[in-house]
Scaffold this active site. Structure first.
Site, PDB file in Angstrom:
ATOM      1  N   THR A  29      -6.714 -10.072 -10.300  1.00 47.44           N
ATOM      2  CA  THR A  29      -6.880 -10.914  -9.106  1.00 47.44           C
ATOM      3  C   THR A  29      -8.058 -10.381  -8.292  1.00 47.44           C
ATOM      4  O   THR A  29      -8.550  -9.274  -8.549  1.00 47.44           O
ATOM      5  CB  THR A  29      -5.621 -10.864  -8.203  1.00 47.44           C
ATOM      6  OG1 THR A  29      -5.520  -9.538  -7.649  1.00 47.44           O
ATOM      7  CG2 THR A  29      -4.349 -11.207  -8.955  1.00 47.44           C
TER       8      THR A  29
ATOM      9  N   ASP B 186      -1.207 -18.381   5.052  1.00 42.99           N
ATOM     10  CA  ASP B 186      -2.166 -17.320   4.740  1.00 42.99           C
ATOM     11  C   ASP B 186      -3.120 -17.189   5.921  1.00 42.99           C
ATOM     12  O   ASP B 186      -3.276 -18.126   6.712  1.00 42.99           O
ATOM     13  CB  ASP B 186      -2.945 -17.708   3.449  1.00 42.99           C
ATOM     14  CG  ASP B 186      -3.603 -16.517   2.768  1.00 42.99           C
ATOM     15  OD1 ASP B 186      -4.368 -15.791   3.435  1.00 42.99           O
ATOM     16  OD2 ASP B 186      -3.367 -16.310   1.565  1.00 42.99           O
TER      17      ASP B 186
ATOM     18  N   ASN C  95       4.917 -13.216  -0.630  1.00 41.35           N
ATOM     19  CA  ASN C  95       3.933 -12.643  -1.550  1.00 41.35           C
ATOM     20  C   ASN C  95       2.773 -11.932  -0.846  1.00 41.35           C
ATOM     21  O   ASN C  95       2.128 -11.074  -1.449  1.00 41.35           O
ATOM     22  CB  ASN C  95       3.403 -13.782  -2.451  1.00 41.35           C
ATOM     23  CG  ASN C  95       2.174 -13.387  -3.219  1.00 41.35           C
ATOM     24  OD1 ASN C  95       2.259 -12.671  -4.206  1.00 41.35           O
ATOM     25  ND2 ASN C  95       1.013 -13.834  -2.753  1.00 41.35           N
TER      26      ASN C  95
ATOM     27  N   LYS D 274       6.194  -0.897  -1.419  1.00 40.44           N
ATOM     28  CA  LYS D 274       6.788  -1.769  -2.441  1.00 40.44           C
ATOM     29  C   LYS D 274       8.202  -1.300  -2.823  1.00 40.44           C
ATOM     30  O   LYS D 274       9.052  -2.123  -3.180  1.00 40.44           O
ATOM     31  CB  LYS D 274       5.868  -1.856  -3.659  1.00 40.44           C
ATOM     32  CG  LYS D 274       4.592  -2.644  -3.374  1.00 40.44           C
ATOM     33  CD  LYS D 274       4.890  -4.078  -2.936  1.00 40.44           C
ATOM     34  CE  LYS D 274       3.651  -4.879  -2.604  1.00 40.44           C
ATOM     35  NZ  LYS D 274       3.930  -6.287  -2.248  1.00 40.44           N
TER      36      LYS D 274
ATOM     37  N   ASP E 118       0.007 -15.458  10.021  1.00 36.84           N
ATOM     38  CA  ASP E 118      -0.131 -14.016   9.793  1.00 36.84           C
ATOM     39  C   ASP E 118       1.282 -13.439   9.678  1.00 36.84           C
ATOM     40  O   ASP E 118       2.082 -13.595  10.616  1.00 36.84           O
ATOM     41  CB  ASP E 118      -0.872 -13.412  10.997  1.00 36.84           C
ATOM     42  CG  ASP E 118      -1.093 -11.917  10.879  1.00 36.84           C
ATOM     43  OD1 ASP E 118      -0.524 -11.282   9.954  1.00 36.84           O
ATOM     44  OD2 ASP E 118      -1.821 -11.372  11.730  1.00 36.84           O
TER      45      ASP E 118
ATOM     46  N   TYR F 255       1.270   2.707  -0.498  1.00 32.61           N
ATOM     47  CA  TYR F 255       1.534   1.437  -1.201  1.00 32.61           C
ATOM     48  C   TYR F 255       2.855   1.518  -1.972  1.00 32.61           C
ATOM     49  O   TYR F 255       3.667   0.585  -1.914  1.00 32.61           O
ATOM     50  CB  TYR F 255       0.358   1.119  -2.139  1.00 32.61           C
ATOM     51  CG  TYR F 255       0.510  -0.215  -2.828  1.00 32.61           C
ATOM     52  CD1 TYR F 255       0.420  -1.401  -2.107  1.00 32.61           C
ATOM     53  CD2 TYR F 255       0.749  -0.295  -4.198  1.00 32.61           C
ATOM     54  CE1 TYR F 255       0.578  -2.634  -2.726  1.00 32.61           C
ATOM     55  CE2 TYR F 255       0.902  -1.513  -4.831  1.00 32.61           C
ATOM     56  CZ  TYR F 255       0.814  -2.686  -4.087  1.00 32.61           C
ATOM     57  OH  TYR F 255       0.976  -3.899  -4.708  1.00 32.61           O
TER      58      TYR F 255
HETATM   59  P1  NAD Z   1      -5.078 -11.051  -3.096  1.00 30.03           P
HETATM   60  O1  NAD Z   1      -5.759 -10.110  -2.159  1.00 30.03           O
HETATM   61  O2  NAD Z   1      -5.856 -11.764  -4.148  1.00 30.03           O
HETATM   62  O3  NAD Z   1      -4.257 -12.138  -2.250  1.00 30.03           O
HETATM   63  C1  NAD Z   1      -3.485 -11.753  -1.139  1.00 30.03           C
HETATM   64  C2  NAD Z   1      -3.438 -12.895  -0.141  1.00 30.03           C
HETATM   65  O4  NAD Z   1      -2.618 -12.475   0.948  1.00 30.03           O
HETATM   66  C3  NAD Z   1      -4.825 -13.260   0.439  1.00 30.03           C
HETATM   67  O5  NAD Z   1      -5.024 -14.668   0.378  1.00 30.03           O
HETATM   68  C4  NAD Z   1      -4.726 -12.770   1.882  1.00 30.03           C
HETATM   69  O6  NAD Z   1      -5.500 -13.556   2.793  1.00 30.03           O
HETATM   70  C5  NAD Z   1      -3.251 -12.884   2.160  1.00 30.03           C
HETATM   71  N1  NAD Z   1      -2.832 -12.020   3.259  1.00 30.03           N
HETATM   72  C6  NAD Z   1      -3.141 -10.710   3.449  1.00 30.03           C
HETATM   73  N2  NAD Z   1      -2.627 -10.283   4.604  1.00 30.03           N
HETATM   74  C7  NAD Z   1      -1.955 -11.334   5.162  1.00 30.03           C
HETATM   75  C8  NAD Z   1      -1.237 -11.509   6.359  1.00 30.03           C
HETATM   76  N3  NAD Z   1      -1.116 -10.516   7.250  1.00 30.03           N
HETATM   77  N4  NAD Z   1      -0.667 -12.714   6.599  1.00 30.03           N
HETATM   78  C9  NAD Z   1      -0.825 -13.741   5.725  1.00 30.03           C
HETATM   79  N5  NAD Z   1      -1.515 -13.635   4.572  1.00 30.03           N
HETATM   80  C10 NAD Z   1      -2.088 -12.445   4.302  1.00 30.03           C
HETATM   81  O7  NAD Z   1      -3.907 -10.158  -3.745  1.00 30.03           O
HETATM   82  P2  NAD Z   1      -2.946 -10.370  -5.035  1.00 30.03           P
HETATM   83  O8  NAD Z   1      -3.407  -9.425  -6.084  1.00 30.03           O
HETATM   84  O9  NAD Z   1      -2.771 -11.803  -5.339  1.00 30.03           O
HETATM   85  O10 NAD Z   1      -1.605  -9.757  -4.416  1.00 30.03           O
HETATM   86  C11 NAD Z   1      -0.556 -10.559  -3.937  1.00 30.03           C
HETATM   87  C12 NAD Z   1       0.709  -9.725  -3.885  1.00 30.03           C
HETATM   88  O11 NAD Z   1       0.964  -9.188  -5.182  1.00 30.03           O
HETATM   89  C13 NAD Z   1       0.665  -8.537  -2.927  1.00 30.03           C
HETATM   90  O12 NAD Z   1       1.911  -8.415  -2.269  1.00 30.03           O
HETATM   91  C14 NAD Z   1       0.462  -7.343  -3.854  1.00 30.03           C
HETATM   92  O13 NAD Z   1       1.011  -6.158  -3.328  1.00 30.03           O
HETATM   93  C15 NAD Z   1       1.221  -7.795  -5.083  1.00 30.03           C
HETATM   94  N6  NAD Z   1       0.835  -7.142  -6.331  1.00 30.03           N
HETATM   95  C16 NAD Z   1      -0.445  -7.249  -6.793  1.00 30.03           C
HETATM   96  C17 NAD Z   1      -0.768  -6.610  -7.986  1.00 30.03           C
HETATM   97  C18 NAD Z   1      -2.164  -6.669  -8.574  1.00 30.03           C
HETATM   98  O14 NAD Z   1      -2.440  -5.865  -9.496  1.00 30.03           O
HETATM   99  N7  NAD Z   1      -3.024  -7.575  -8.135  1.00 30.03           N
HETATM  100  C19 NAD Z   1       0.200  -5.888  -8.675  1.00 30.03           C
HETATM  101  C20 NAD Z   1       1.500  -5.803  -8.170  1.00 30.03           C
HETATM  102  C21 NAD Z   1       1.796  -6.453  -6.976  1.00 30.03           C
END
Ligand code: NAD
Length: 248
Positions: free
Chosen positions: A180, A37, A80, A149, A53, A145
Protein backbone atom coordinates in the site's frame (compact mmCIF):
# COMPACT_ATOMS: atom_id res chain seq x y z
CA UNK A 1 -19.11 -13.70 -3.75
CA UNK A 2 -21.87 -13.10 -1.18
CA UNK A 3 -24.11 -10.18 -2.06
CA UNK A 4 -24.15 -7.20 0.31
CA UNK A 5 -26.67 -5.23 -1.69
CA UNK A 6 -29.00 -4.35 1.18
CA UNK A 7 -26.15 -3.30 3.47
CA UNK A 8 -24.53 0.03 4.33
CA UNK A 9 -20.92 0.17 5.50
CA UNK A 10 -18.69 2.80 7.06
CA UNK A 11 -14.97 2.42 6.32
CA UNK A 12 -12.47 4.59 8.21
CA UNK A 13 -9.24 5.22 6.34
CA UNK A 14 -11.15 4.30 3.19
CA UNK A 15 -9.33 6.89 1.10
CA UNK A 16 -6.15 4.85 0.55
CA UNK A 17 -4.56 1.40 0.63
CA UNK A 18 -6.45 -1.36 2.44
CA UNK A 19 -9.46 0.88 3.19
CA UNK A 20 -9.80 1.87 -0.48
CA UNK A 21 -9.66 -1.82 -1.49
CA UNK A 22 -12.31 -2.67 1.13
CA UNK A 23 -14.51 0.13 -0.22
CA UNK A 24 -14.12 -1.19 -3.79
CA UNK A 25 -14.87 -4.78 -2.68
CA UNK A 26 -17.99 -3.68 -0.78
CA UNK A 27 -19.23 -1.64 -3.77
CA UNK A 28 -18.63 -4.66 -6.05
CA UNK A 29 -20.85 -6.71 -3.70
CA UNK A 30 -23.57 -4.05 -3.86
CA UNK A 31 -23.11 -2.38 -0.44
CA UNK A 32 -23.32 1.39 -0.15
CA UNK A 33 -20.28 2.85 1.59
CA UNK A 34 -19.47 5.92 3.64
CA UNK A 35 -15.74 6.62 3.49
CA UNK A 36 -14.54 8.44 6.62
CA UNK A 37 -11.03 9.78 6.13
CA UNK A 38 -8.92 12.92 6.48
CA UNK A 39 -8.77 12.72 2.67
CA UNK A 40 -11.79 10.59 1.64
CA UNK A 41 -11.65 11.00 -2.15
CA UNK A 42 -14.47 11.80 -4.56
CA UNK A 43 -18.17 10.86 -4.39
CA UNK A 44 -19.51 8.19 -6.74
CA UNK A 45 -22.67 6.12 -7.12
CA UNK A 46 -23.29 4.45 -3.72
CA UNK A 47 -20.17 6.00 -2.23
CA UNK A 48 -20.25 8.95 0.17
CA UNK A 49 -16.89 10.46 1.13
CA UNK A 50 -16.95 12.32 4.46
CA UNK A 51 -14.03 14.22 5.94
CA UNK A 52 -13.61 12.84 9.46
CA UNK A 53 -10.78 12.40 11.93
CA UNK A 54 -10.80 9.31 14.18
CA UNK A 55 -9.13 11.51 16.81
CA UNK A 56 -12.17 13.84 16.88
CA UNK A 57 -15.36 12.44 18.41
CA UNK A 58 -17.58 15.24 17.10
CA UNK A 59 -16.45 14.73 13.50
CA UNK A 60 -17.22 10.99 13.80
CA UNK A 61 -20.71 11.59 15.20
CA UNK A 62 -21.49 14.08 12.42
CA UNK A 63 -20.09 11.70 9.77
CA UNK A 64 -22.08 8.71 11.05
CA UNK A 65 -25.29 10.79 11.06
CA UNK A 66 -24.59 11.90 7.47
CA UNK A 67 -24.01 8.37 6.19
CA UNK A 68 -27.14 7.08 7.97
CA UNK A 69 -29.24 9.95 6.59
CA UNK A 70 -27.92 9.40 3.04
CA UNK A 71 -28.24 5.60 2.93
CA UNK A 72 -30.99 4.89 5.52
CA UNK A 73 -28.86 3.33 8.27
CA UNK A 74 -25.50 1.65 8.94
CA UNK A 75 -24.98 -2.14 9.17
CA UNK A 76 -21.20 -2.53 9.02
CA UNK A 77 -18.28 -0.63 10.55
CA UNK A 78 -14.70 -1.15 9.39
CA UNK A 79 -12.26 0.44 11.85
CA UNK A 80 -9.27 0.61 9.52
CA UNK A 81 -7.67 4.07 9.86
CA UNK A 82 -4.23 3.89 11.42
CA UNK A 83 -0.77 5.42 11.36
CA UNK A 84 2.70 3.95 11.64
CA UNK A 85 5.42 4.45 14.22
CA UNK A 86 9.04 3.37 13.90
CA UNK A 87 11.57 2.76 16.65
CA UNK A 88 12.35 1.07 19.95
CA UNK A 89 10.80 2.19 23.25
CA UNK A 90 13.51 4.84 23.45
CA UNK A 91 12.72 6.38 20.08
CA UNK A 92 9.31 7.98 20.56
CA UNK A 93 8.59 10.73 23.07
CA UNK A 94 5.43 10.88 25.20
CA UNK A 95 3.59 13.07 22.69
CA UNK A 96 4.23 10.51 19.91
CA UNK A 97 3.04 7.64 22.13
CA UNK A 98 -0.14 9.57 22.92
CA UNK A 99 -0.72 10.52 19.28
CA UNK A 100 -0.34 7.02 17.84
CA UNK A 101 -2.35 5.32 20.60
CA UNK A 102 -5.03 8.02 20.26
CA UNK A 103 -5.48 7.29 16.54
CA UNK A 104 -4.81 3.53 16.38
CA UNK A 105 -6.51 2.45 19.62
CA UNK A 106 -8.81 5.15 21.01
CA UNK A 107 -9.85 5.89 17.41
CA UNK A 108 -11.36 2.39 17.20
CA UNK A 109 -13.32 2.88 20.44
CA UNK A 110 -14.40 6.41 19.50
CA UNK A 111 -15.62 5.47 16.02
CA UNK A 112 -17.43 2.42 17.37
CA UNK A 113 -19.21 4.55 19.99
CA UNK A 114 -20.30 7.00 17.28
CA UNK A 115 -21.65 4.27 14.94
CA UNK A 116 -23.16 1.83 17.47
CA UNK A 117 -26.55 3.59 17.76
CA UNK A 118 -27.08 2.86 14.03
CA UNK A 119 -25.65 -0.70 14.15
CA UNK A 120 -28.14 -1.51 16.93
CA UNK A 121 -30.99 -0.96 14.43
CA UNK A 122 -29.51 -3.43 11.89
CA UNK A 123 -30.28 -7.15 11.63
CA UNK A 124 -26.81 -7.87 10.19
CA UNK A 125 -24.55 -5.70 12.30
CA UNK A 126 -20.83 -6.43 12.13
CA UNK A 127 -17.60 -4.63 13.00
CA UNK A 128 -14.19 -5.50 11.58
CA UNK A 129 -11.04 -3.89 12.98
CA UNK A 130 -7.74 -3.76 11.12
CA UNK A 131 -5.16 -5.20 13.46
CA UNK A 132 -1.76 -6.48 12.22
CA UNK A 133 0.74 -9.26 12.61
CA UNK A 134 2.37 -6.63 14.85
CA UNK A 135 -0.32 -7.45 17.46
CA UNK A 136 1.12 -10.87 18.17
CA UNK A 137 4.71 -10.86 16.82
CA UNK A 138 7.66 -8.88 18.10
CA UNK A 139 8.77 -6.78 15.13
CA UNK A 140 12.14 -5.04 15.31
CA UNK A 141 11.96 -1.22 15.67
CA UNK A 142 8.17 -1.15 16.00
CA UNK A 143 7.53 -0.96 19.79
CA UNK A 144 4.80 1.68 19.73
CA UNK A 145 3.13 0.27 16.61
CA UNK A 146 3.14 -3.29 18.06
CA UNK A 147 1.65 -1.99 21.33
CA UNK A 148 -1.09 -0.15 19.44
CA UNK A 149 -2.08 -3.18 17.33
CA UNK A 150 -1.92 -5.52 20.35
CA UNK A 151 -4.47 -3.20 21.93
CA UNK A 152 -6.67 -3.37 18.80
CA UNK A 153 -6.61 -7.17 19.08
CA UNK A 154 -7.61 -7.02 22.78
CA UNK A 155 -10.26 -4.39 22.05
CA UNK A 156 -11.75 -6.66 19.37
CA UNK A 157 -12.23 -9.42 21.96
CA UNK A 158 -13.67 -7.03 24.57
CA UNK A 159 -16.06 -5.41 22.10
CA UNK A 160 -17.17 -8.84 20.84
CA UNK A 161 -17.95 -9.92 24.40
CA UNK A 162 -19.90 -6.75 25.16
CA UNK A 163 -21.94 -6.82 21.95
CA UNK A 164 -22.62 -10.52 21.31
CA UNK A 165 -25.84 -10.34 23.35
CA UNK A 166 -27.11 -7.62 21.01
CA UNK A 167 -26.36 -9.71 17.89
CA UNK A 168 -23.44 -7.48 16.84
CA UNK A 169 -20.35 -9.41 15.73
CA UNK A 170 -16.81 -8.02 16.13
CA UNK A 171 -13.73 -9.53 14.46
CA UNK A 172 -10.38 -8.32 13.19
CA UNK A 173 -8.02 -9.01 10.32
CA UNK A 174 -4.29 -9.26 10.98
CA UNK A 175 -2.41 -8.49 7.77
CA UNK A 176 1.28 -9.11 7.21
CA UNK A 177 3.09 -6.59 5.02
CA UNK A 178 0.65 -5.23 2.46
CA UNK A 179 1.61 -3.41 -0.72
CA UNK A 180 0.00 0.00 0.00
CA UNK A 181 1.08 3.67 -0.11
CA UNK A 182 1.91 3.27 3.61
CA UNK A 183 4.60 0.68 2.88
CA UNK A 184 5.82 2.70 -0.11
CA UNK A 185 6.33 5.68 2.24
CA UNK A 186 8.27 3.55 4.74
CA UNK A 187 10.43 2.09 1.95
CA UNK A 188 11.17 5.55 0.54
CA UNK A 189 12.79 6.45 3.88
CA UNK A 190 15.35 3.61 3.63
CA UNK A 191 18.73 3.67 1.83
CA UNK A 192 17.75 0.78 -0.48
CA UNK A 193 13.96 0.78 -1.12
CA UNK A 194 13.91 -2.10 -3.64
CA UNK A 195 16.26 -4.25 -1.54
CA UNK A 196 14.16 -3.53 1.55
CA UNK A 197 10.97 -4.41 -0.34
CA UNK A 198 12.51 -7.76 -1.38
CA UNK A 199 13.49 -8.39 2.26
CA UNK A 200 9.93 -7.69 3.45
CA UNK A 201 8.56 -10.02 0.74
CA UNK A 202 11.01 -12.81 1.70
CA UNK A 203 9.88 -12.51 5.35
CA UNK A 204 6.49 -13.91 4.31
CA UNK A 205 6.51 -17.65 3.39
CA UNK A 206 4.57 -16.92 0.18
CA UNK A 207 7.63 -14.87 -0.88
CA UNK A 208 5.65 -11.73 -1.76
CA UNK A 209 3.78 -8.86 -0.17
CA UNK A 210 0.07 -9.30 0.52
CA UNK A 211 -2.20 -7.25 -1.77
CA UNK A 212 -4.76 -4.81 -0.40
CA UNK A 213 -7.41 -6.76 -2.37
CA UNK A 214 -6.52 -9.97 -0.49
CA UNK A 215 -7.10 -8.17 2.82
CA UNK A 216 -10.35 -6.67 1.47
CA UNK A 217 -11.70 -10.15 0.63
CA UNK A 218 -11.06 -11.29 4.21
CA UNK A 219 -12.68 -8.13 5.61
CA UNK A 220 -15.74 -8.66 3.38
CA UNK A 221 -16.10 -12.25 4.62
CA UNK A 222 -16.03 -11.15 8.28
CA UNK A 223 -18.39 -8.23 7.61
CA UNK A 224 -21.00 -10.14 5.60
CA UNK A 225 -23.80 -12.33 7.01
CA UNK A 226 -21.99 -15.41 5.55
CA UNK A 227 -19.72 -15.38 8.67
CA UNK A 228 -22.72 -15.17 11.03
CA UNK A 229 -21.29 -17.65 13.59
CA UNK A 230 -17.90 -15.94 13.84
CA UNK A 231 -17.18 -13.30 16.48
CA UNK A 232 -14.20 -12.35 18.62
CA UNK A 233 -11.75 -13.79 16.06
CA UNK A 234 -8.63 -12.56 14.31
CA UNK A 235 -8.07 -13.68 10.71
CA UNK A 236 -4.43 -13.63 9.60
CA UNK A 237 -3.84 -12.43 6.03
CA UNK A 238 -0.08 -12.60 6.16
CA UNK A 239 1.28 -15.02 3.57
CA UNK A 240 1.79 -17.63 6.31
CA UNK A 241 4.07 -15.37 8.36
CA UNK A 242 2.43 -15.96 11.73
CA UNK A 243 1.86 -19.70 11.41
CA UNK A 244 4.56 -21.35 9.32
CA UNK A 245 8.13 -22.31 10.23
CA UNK A 246 9.88 -23.32 7.01
CA UNK A 247 13.36 -24.89 6.83
CA UNK A 248 15.97 -22.28 5.88
P1 NAD B 1 -2.56 4.01 4.09
O1 NAD B 1 -1.66 5.03 4.70
O2 NAD B 1 -2.44 3.66 2.65
O3 NAD B 1 -4.09 4.42 4.38
C1 NAD B 1 -4.48 4.86 5.65
C2 NAD B 1 -5.65 5.82 5.51
O4 NAD B 1 -6.04 6.22 6.82
C3 NAD B 1 -5.30 7.10 4.72
O5 NAD B 1 -6.28 7.36 3.73
C4 NAD B 1 -5.31 8.18 5.81
O6 NAD B 1 -5.71 9.46 5.32
C5 NAD B 1 -6.30 7.62 6.80
N1 NAD B 1 -6.12 8.18 8.13
C6 NAD B 1 -4.95 8.33 8.82
N2 NAD B 1 -5.18 8.95 9.98
C7 NAD B 1 -6.52 9.19 10.05
C8 NAD B 1 -7.35 9.81 11.00
N3 NAD B 1 -6.85 10.35 12.12
N4 NAD B 1 -8.68 9.87 10.76
C9 NAD B 1 -9.20 9.37 9.60
N5 NAD B 1 -8.45 8.78 8.65
C10 NAD B 1 -7.12 8.70 8.87
O7 NAD B 1 -2.36 2.72 5.02
P2 NAD B 1 -2.76 1.15 4.84
O8 NAD B 1 -1.50 0.41 4.58
O9 NAD B 1 -3.92 1.00 3.93
O10 NAD B 1 -3.18 0.85 6.35
C11 NAD B 1 -4.52 0.79 6.76
C12 NAD B 1 -4.59 0.03 8.08
O11 NAD B 1 -4.00 -1.26 7.90
C13 NAD B 1 -3.85 0.68 9.24
O12 NAD B 1 -4.62 0.53 10.42
C14 NAD B 1 -2.57 -0.14 9.36
O13 NAD B 1 -2.07 -0.17 10.67
C15 NAD B 1 -3.07 -1.51 8.94
N6 NAD B 1 -2.03 -2.42 8.45
C16 NAD B 1 -1.29 -2.09 7.36
C17 NAD B 1 -0.31 -2.99 6.94
C18 NAD B 1 0.57 -2.71 5.73
O14 NAD B 1 1.58 -3.43 5.58
N7 NAD B 1 0.23 -1.75 4.88
C19 NAD B 1 -0.12 -4.19 7.62
C20 NAD B 1 -0.91 -4.49 8.73
C21 NAD B 1 -1.88 -3.57 9.13
Amino acid sequence: MASMDTLVAVVTGGGSGIGAAVTAEFRARGARVGVLDLDPGKPADGLLPVVADVADRGSLERAAARVAAEFGGIDILINNAGISAVGTVEANDDDEWQRVLDINVVGVARTTAAVLPYLRRSNHAAIVNTSSIAATAGLVQRALYCASKGAVHALTLAMAADLVGEGIRVNCVAPGTVDTPWVARLLARTDDPSGEKARLAARQPTGRLVTAEEVATAVAYLAAPESSATTGMSLAVDGGMSGLRLPR
